[in-house]
Design an enzyme around this catalytic site. Structure first.
Site, short mmCIF file in Angstrom:
data_model
loop_
_atom_site.label_atom_id
_atom_site.label_comp_id
_atom_site.label_asym_id
_atom_site.label_seq_id
_atom_site.Cartn_x
_atom_site.Cartn_y
_atom_site.Cartn_z
N CYS A 134 16.71 23.58 23.03
CA CYS A 134 15.37 24.20 23.02
C CYS A 134 14.35 23.31 22.31
O CYS A 134 13.46 23.81 21.62
CB CYS A 134 15.40 25.58 22.38
SG CYS A 134 16.45 26.75 23.23
N ASN A 135 14.51 21.99 22.46
CA ASN A 135 13.59 21.05 21.82
C ASN A 135 13.41 19.85 22.75
O ASN A 135 13.92 18.76 22.50
CB ASN A 135 14.13 20.60 20.46
CG ASN A 135 13.12 19.85 19.63
OD1 ASN A 135 12.20 19.23 20.17
ND2 ASN A 135 13.28 19.87 18.32
#
Length: 829
Positions: A376-377
């Protein structure tokens, strides 16, 4: 048999946490905190205690920060985006900007969806760019008040890089400008990854918004987070939707809505997850007990990461090619700039990347749990894996989406492998992982040198006590970072200025009396005297009757200086535990002790001297919504009370530490600028009742009871400090001021009674008729007795209140008391 290496995804919960929590639920009834019954009040008080515990954990107080409970860090970020006082494009004022570091979680980047919808521009900032943004704005542009928001992670959830906390003050002060734009900068510190393994001192690093998720710290409960809001910005947050519990008043048929005053209550839509919040209290207790605190967790987890990184980065194939490619900004030599996260891809002998799904599958066969993908980055993933914007779009067209198993597209990686350590991680976990890499990638002959490295590092870098690695001097102080500019970053320990709310101006109580109320002296009638004096050393425990007693600056000396709290640190009263009235404390001023007695128990004593040494635990407790600084009175008295009451509890005492703010209250009837110093009382320093009022009430009650109540028993039920003998019942409610001997008192207002008057103070048994009789006798009101505050004394002598002292009241404006009739005179006699 499982080696869990995904602590950055979620911590694991210990068995002791679950046991403490379930024991709590079995022993207490927790109702909806929006109700007003006893079980609901217990819930509300426990939640307020947990709020304080969170603030304490982050080294700050309710004066500086407000806790807003959310479903997690993501919900907290969404709340910020929705409520920040943005100024959109197209207005006469300069417009706001939302800036974020590209090494940010999806939930931060997703805030731009909300800002875009209200015509506010978003600006992504790369880590290298912010290091070059040190020029200040021209002086004429520094007065602009347009609010801008800059968000960055305290710790990258991708690589574990810790970005400088000194940026907070640098950006807020204008020394560091994310973009050259006039306006006022506020800082959102995404602390979700950081606080799982590092201490955060908000007393030093005062970010405006700090979102967190508690499962990252404790593992349980999940679905619960919080937003810590700096009180400097909190009043400017905008709220549109109002859910249950957030409205002070509203109309269903018209567009009228008035929010609650409390920032927390205004933003906590609906009923909070109160049982999960109660679980947090046990999470903090267990974490402290198992580890000794966040600093030890930081050192322990970093030691494991440093060791694993050192071995992993030195693993080579026979041809000299590296076994892994590590994605990091540091060389893992300093825990202040590197967290316990290692991100990498496994390579073959030719330097080609093995897909992360293949590594994950192999790890699962060895019972090793890791995390794979982009975590999620996307920003950090692109930066470290050199994935272009076009590559991301091409991969999507090829069918790859976040979270799937498509790990290679055209031979190039779409993500990586991440291992992360938590406070439960052990040296054996690190060793198991390294053995797995060695066993699956290297032959036996290749493995000889790495194993020697493992042995060497075991003796040199990892202490015997793996749970509390604190030999910081063994760590290299020099930080090697790919971005060379980071070498000049100020230390995390560098202090910054902290905003303090203005202190209210002190006024004397006499000046606080409304100028429009001109009191008159009481005329005629029999003289009034003090009949009884009661001291209640321990809140909600038995009275200690005296004939004369010293007066302190908080009321009668030692009155309500102590209180009993449950296992959650919440004040216990007779509402929850009627047997408290059977605990009989008495004060011996000569021996300077408080003696506590109860039937079936040996007497026990507690010193009167305010002992706040190392053996005492200093904390803050809430009493009727007011926070007071207290200290624990020790195991001996805690065991005594727990045995007698049959439940875990402790005795705590209000601290006399002059550095701390006293328990203060803007008391009704006084000017709002007047702060009164209180002990552990509910409303005021003194409670006064009148014998004549008791006698009149006794007549009403006797008609409803089979057995008449003794006058002494009734007096004790109302738990007053001062009992007076006045000719007329309830005449005390018409008084504005009173003098007793040399002491001056101001009447604050009537005392509204609760169910405690239904408890027989000699037996602890309840009788609901008492409250019903009071309500019937007073025309549905339950007022009985008046609250008093002591006027400041100009005398240098210590004041004393004595039985027999004459009481001289001053009436409220336009109030006349008629002389008592003969029948009333008999009754009062």
């Amino acid at each position: 048999g499982i080696t869990y290496l995904d602590h950055a995804g979620s911590a694991l919960f210990p068995d002791s946490l679950l046991k403490a929590f379930t024991d709590d639920l079995r022993n207490n009834i927790y109702g909806n905190p929006h109700s007003q019954n006893i079980s609901s009040k217990l819930t509300y008080d426990t939640i307020e205690h947990v709020r304080y515990r969170i603030l304490q954990h982050f080294h700050t107080t309710a004066e500086d920060y407000t806790i807003i409970f959310t479903s997690g860090c993501t919900a907290a970020l969404k709340l910020i985006a929705e409520s920040f006082p943005w100024i959109p494009e197209g207005t006469k004022q300069p417009s706001s900007r939302f800036c974020y570091l590209t090494d940010s979680h999806t939930s931060v980047v997703g805030m731009r969806g909300i800002t875009a919808s209200i015509n506010v521009l978003s600006v992504p900032i790369k880590p290298k760019e912010i290091l070059l943004a040190k020029s200040k704005l021209p002086a004429e542009e520094q007065n602009c008040t347009t609010p801008h928001l800059f968000s960055y992670p305290a710790q990258s959830n991708f690589s574990g890089t810790k970005y400088p906390l000194s940026w907070i003050q640098d950006i807020k002060s204008g020394r560091l400008c994310p973009i050259k734009l006039p306006g006022k900068w506020f800082v959102l510190l995404d602390a979700a990854s950081y606080v799982s393994s590092s201490p955060l001192d908000l007393g030093v690093h005062q970010a405006d918004f700090i979102p967190i998720s508690f499962y990252k710290i404790f593992g349980f409960p999940t679905g619960l987070g919080a937003l810590l809001v700096n009180n400097r910005i909190a009043p400017f947050l905008r709220k549109t939707y109002f859910g249950g519990g957030t409205a002070a008043a509203y109309l269903a048929g018209e567009d009228f809505y008035f929010p609650r005053k409390s920032i927390a209550e205004r933003f906590e839509d609906g009923t909070v997850s109160f049982l999960d919040i109660i679980a947090l209290k046990h999470g903090f207790d267990v974490l402290e007990k198992l580890t000794g605190g966040m600093e030890k967790i930081k050192q322990h987890t970093f030691a494991l990461a440093h060791y694993t990184y050192t071995v992993l980065s030195n693993l080579k194939y026979a041809n000299g090619a590296p076994v892994v490619r590590i994605y990091s900004d540091t060389d893992f030599s300093n825990p202040d700039v590197q967290g316990p996260i290692i991100n990498f891809n496994v390579l073959d002998e030719n330097g080609q990347v093995l897909g992360f799904s293949q590594v994950d599958s192999m790890a699962s066969l060895h019972n090793i749990h890791v995390r794979t993908g982009c975590f999620c980055n996307t920003g950090a993933c692109q930066m470290h894996l050199d994935i272009s914007n076009e590559d991301i779009q091409r991969n999507l067209q090829a069918g790859h989406v976040c979270g799937d198993n498509i790990d290679l597209v055209d031979g190039r990686p779409t993500g990586s492998v991440r291992i992360s350590f938590g406070y439960m991680s052990t040296f054996e976990d690190a060793e198991t992982f390294l053995n797995f890499i060695i066993a699956t990638r290297l032959s036996i002959s290749d493995a000889e040198i790495p194993f020697q490295s493992v042995t060497k590092l075991t003796t040199e870098s990892v202490p015997d006590d793996h749970l509390s690695f604190n030999k910081v001097d063994k760590l290299s102080p020099i930080l090697q970072i790919s971005d060379r500019e980071l070498r000049n970053i100020p230390s995390e320990a560098e202090t910054t200025g902290s905003w303090q709310p203005p202190e209210p101006e002190a006024e004397s109580m006499r000046a606080a009396v409304s100028e429009t109320a001109v009191p008159t002296c009481r005329k005629g009638g029999k003289p009034i005297t003090v009949a009884k004096i009661y001291v209640y050393p321990i809140k909600s425990c038995s009275a200690f009757e005296v004939t004369e007693w010293p007066v302190g600056n908080q009321g009668l000396l030692y009155d309500r200086n102590w209180m009993v709290v449950n296992q959650n640190g919440v004040c216990m009263t007779q509402k929850q535990e009627p047997r408290l009235c059977l605990v009989n404390p008495s004060i011996d001023l000569k021996q300077k002790i408080m003696v506590i007695q109860a039937e079936g128990m040996d007497p026990i004593s507690v010193p009167l001297e305010d002992n706040t040494g190392k053996e005492s635990v200093i904390c803050e407790s809430k009493v009727c919504s007011h926070r007071v600084k207290t200290y624990d009175c020790g195991e001996r008295i805690a065991g005594w009370l727990s045995t007698f009451l049959g439940r875990p509890c402790r005795l705590i005492r209000q601290s006399s530490d002059v550095k701390s703010k006293p328990h203060q209250k803007n008391t009704k009837g006084l000017s709002s600028a007047t702060n009164i110093s209180l002990s552990l009382v509910n409303e005021a320093q003194y409670l006064l009742i009148n014998v004549a009022s008791i006698l009149q009430l006794k007549e009403h009650i006797s008609a409803r009871l089979k057995e008449p109540l003794e006058i002494e028993e009734l007096i004790r039920r109302f738990r007053a400090n001062i009992v007076i003998s006045a000719p007329e019942s309830f005449e005390e409610e018409e008084w504005a001021e009173i003098s007793m001997g040399a002491l001056q008192f101001q009447v604050v207002g009537p005392c509204s009674r609760c169910q405690i008057i239904c408890i027989d103070q000699q037996s602890g048994e309840r009788n609901k008729e008492i409250l019903q009789s009071l309500s019937a006798a007073r025309g549905r009101k339950t007022n009985f007795g008046i609250y008093l505050m002591n006027q400041p004394s100009c005398s240098s002598f210590s004041d004393t209140l004595a039985v027999g002292s004459q009481v001289l009241p001053v009436l409220k404006e336009n109030t006349e008391i008629q002389p008592p009739t003969s029948s009333e005179e008999k009754c009062s006699g």
